[in-house]
Design an enzyme around this catalytic site. Structure first.
Site, short mmCIF file in Angstrom:
data_model
loop_
_atom_site.label_atom_id
_atom_site.label_comp_id
_atom_site.label_asym_id
_atom_site.label_seq_id
_atom_site.Cartn_x
_atom_site.Cartn_y
_atom_site.Cartn_z
N LYS A 194 0.80 -1.23 0.00
CA LYS A 194 0.00 0.00 0.00
C LYS A 194 0.84 1.29 0.00
O LYS A 194 0.38 2.32 -0.47
CB LYS A 194 -0.93 0.04 1.23
CG LYS A 194 -2.18 -0.79 1.09
CD LYS A 194 -3.08 -0.57 2.29
CE LYS A 194 -4.40 -1.24 2.12
NZ LYS A 194 -5.34 -0.92 3.19
N ASP A 248 -10.24 3.65 1.88
CA ASP A 248 -10.48 3.01 3.18
C ASP A 248 -11.21 3.93 4.17
O ASP A 248 -12.23 3.54 4.75
CB ASP A 248 -9.15 2.56 3.81
CG ASP A 248 -8.60 1.30 3.16
OD1 ASP A 248 -9.39 0.52 2.60
OD2 ASP A 248 -7.37 1.11 3.21
N GLY A 304 -5.09 3.57 18.42
CA GLY A 304 -4.10 3.06 17.47
C GLY A 304 -3.52 4.19 16.64
O GLY A 304 -4.15 5.23 16.45
N THR A 359 2.28 3.37 21.82
CA THR A 359 3.51 4.14 21.55
C THR A 359 3.11 5.57 21.20
O THR A 359 2.62 5.84 20.10
CB THR A 359 4.27 3.51 20.36
OG1 THR A 359 4.36 2.10 20.58
CG2 THR A 359 5.66 4.09 20.21
N LEU A 360 3.28 6.49 22.15
CA LEU A 360 2.77 7.85 21.96
C LEU A 360 3.44 8.57 20.79
O LEU A 360 2.80 9.37 20.10
CB LEU A 360 2.93 8.66 23.25
CG LEU A 360 1.85 8.43 24.30
CD1 LEU A 360 2.05 9.33 25.50
CD2 LEU A 360 0.45 8.66 23.71
N LEU A 364 -12.58 -1.70 13.53
CA LEU A 364 -12.31 -1.90 12.10
C LEU A 364 -12.21 -3.37 11.73
O LEU A 364 -12.29 -3.73 10.56
CB LEU A 364 -11.00 -1.19 11.71
CG LEU A 364 -11.10 0.20 11.12
CD1 LEU A 364 -11.90 1.13 12.00
CD2 LEU A 364 -9.71 0.79 10.89
N TYR A 420 -13.15 -7.14 10.99
CA TYR A 420 -14.37 -7.85 10.59
C TYR A 420 -14.23 -9.37 10.69
O TYR A 420 -15.17 -10.11 10.43
CB TYR A 420 -14.83 -7.43 9.19
CG TYR A 420 -13.80 -7.61 8.10
CD1 TYR A 420 -13.05 -6.54 7.66
CD2 TYR A 420 -13.59 -8.86 7.51
CE1 TYR A 420 -12.11 -6.69 6.66
CE2 TYR A 420 -12.66 -9.03 6.51
CZ TYR A 420 -11.91 -7.93 6.09
OH TYR A 420 -10.96 -8.10 5.09
N GLY A 451 -16.22 -4.00 11.29
CA GLY A 451 -15.50 -3.57 10.09
C GLY A 451 -16.05 -4.07 8.76
O GLY A 451 -15.48 -3.75 7.71
P1 ATR Z 1 -2.10 -1.18 10.51
O1 ATR Z 1 -1.49 -0.72 9.22
O2 ATR Z 1 -3.03 -2.34 10.35
O3 ATR Z 1 -2.71 -0.06 11.27
P2 ATR Z 1 0.32 -1.11 12.08
O4 ATR Z 1 0.77 0.06 11.28
O5 ATR Z 1 1.30 -2.18 12.38
O6 ATR Z 1 -0.90 -1.82 11.36
O7 ATR Z 1 -0.32 -0.56 13.44
C1 ATR Z 1 -0.80 -1.41 14.44
C2 ATR Z 1 -1.44 -0.61 15.59
O8 ATR Z 1 -1.90 -1.56 16.55
C3 ATR Z 1 -0.50 0.31 16.30
O9 ATR Z 1 -1.22 1.40 16.83
C4 ATR Z 1 0.03 -0.61 17.44
O10 ATR Z 1 0.52 0.08 18.55
P3 ATR Z 1 2.06 0.57 18.61
O11 ATR Z 1 2.14 1.79 17.75
O12 ATR Z 1 2.31 0.87 20.04
O13 ATR Z 1 2.87 -0.58 18.09
C5 ATR Z 1 -1.24 -1.32 17.80
N1 ATR Z 1 -0.99 -2.59 18.49
C6 ATR Z 1 -0.75 -3.80 17.91
N2 ATR Z 1 -0.58 -4.75 18.86
C7 ATR Z 1 -0.71 -4.13 20.06
C8 ATR Z 1 -0.68 -4.57 21.42
N3 ATR Z 1 -0.47 -5.85 21.74
N4 ATR Z 1 -0.90 -3.66 22.40
C9 ATR Z 1 -1.13 -2.36 22.11
N5 ATR Z 1 -1.17 -1.88 20.82
C10 ATR Z 1 -0.98 -2.75 19.82
#
Ligand code: ATR
Length: 282
Positions: A66, A102, A127, A153-154, A221, A223, A244
């Site tokens: 993407k 999307d 997220g 992760t802020l 989101l 589904y 979703g």
């Molecule tokens: P996508 O493109 O599907 O959004 P991504 O870019 O990998 O996938 O983002 C995944 C999101 O899910 C992020 O916000 C991630 O948090 P971090 O930025 O802190 O990594 C969140 N996420 C995934 N697994 C997690 C977990 N076990 N606990 C908290 N947040 C999680």
């Protein structure tokens, strides 16, 4: 002669897009055919060259391409630029134009459920990954001004805020997950964009919803499963929930419209997707 359309991603074996789009072509009496092409990382350039050679009329792009597809296009629309990802490409006389349907697809599915106008709603997005960027951009473009992102992760949420402010100069707040949980009663719409709730994390929730207000809409989101743990807890508390499936259908319908100029029957698309997922409600 058939016009050819496709999906470019890896893996694509379980994609429901071919069934959904091919049924729409049939229903509308159009000579279109949609096929899922499995294109591993490193093979994207060749695949796009082949698509051009065979004059593929349009295609969808999914994981892991993407973002990298953006370098191979002739033009990218503003929303896709803001999101930083493309999921739909239209071939206009050899020129490849990229869009991202999307976020808009998500809003199209959410808006009918709202109890007050989106622009007046206080929205919490959980997220800060690619999916979050799509939703935040669509919300911003729709005029939402009360918008908060919370993330484990802020720094990643702050990155989105910086990008969003560049475009919209709107007020976007960032909260830790703990503070978001504490302040949950403020929000009219709570949206999970993380993968928490999907296999293998099907028994996990991204946030505790103990403090959610009774009139809120709780949206996920995801589904597959149709009802995540988060939505199950929401439903047990009589909160309005939204999964979703609608987003998947509407992003596909928007792509179809861009390719063909025709609006497909989204109720029918939804039925097909639900049959595939083995579900009955959403
Ligand atoms: P996508 O493109 O599907 O959004 P991504 O870019 O990998 O996938 O983002 C995944 C999101 O899910 C992020 O916000 C991630 O948090 P971090 O930025 O802190 O990594 C969140 N996420 C995934 N697994 C997690 C977990 N076990 N606990 C908290 N947040 C999680």
């Amino acid at each position: 002669m058939n016009k050819l359309y496709g999906l470019l991603g890896h893996p694509v074996g379980h994609s429901m897009s071919p069934l959904m789009h091919n049924d729409a072509f049939k229903q509308l009496g159009m000579n279109g055919f949609y096929h899922a092409f499995d294109v591993p990382e490193g093979k994207l350039n060749e695949a796009v060259e082949a698509f051009k050679l065979f004059n593929i009329s349009g295609f969808n792009v999914t994981i892991p391409h993407k973002v990298s597809i953006m370098n191979l296009l002739d033009e990218i629309d503003e929303e896709a630029m803001m999101v930083g990802a493309v999921n739909t490409v239209v071939n206009i006389e050899g020129r490849l134009i990229g869009y991202n349907t999307d976020g808009r697809g998500y809003l199209t599915s959410l808006i009918p459920m709202l109890k007050k106008p989106l622009a007046d709603s206080n929205v919490l997005v959980i997220g800060a990954g690619g999916a979050s960027r799509g939703i935040v951009t669509a919300l911003a473009n729709q005029g939402v001004s009360l918008l908060t992102i919370t993330n484990r992760t802020l720094e990643k949420a702050i990155e989105i805020k910086d990008n969003y402010l560049t475009y919209k100069k709107a007020n976007l707040n960032i909260l830790s997950l703990q503070d978001a949980e504490k302040n949950l009663a403020m929000y009219d719409i709570v949206i999970n964009t993380t993968s928490i709730g999907m296999s293998p994390q099907i028994d996990a929730v991204p946030i505790s919803i103990d403090n959610i207000k009774s009139t809120a809409i709780l949206s996920d989101l995801i589904y597959n499963p149709l009802q995540t743990k988060l939505l199950k807890i929401g439903e047990e508390r009589a909160i309005t929930t939204h999964n979703g499936v609608g987003m998947f259908v509407e992003q596909g319908a928007l792509a179809f419209l861009k390719w063909t100029g025709q609006q497909p029957d989204t109720a029918r698309m939804r039925k097909i997707v639900l049959q595939q997922l083995g579900g009955f409600s959403c």
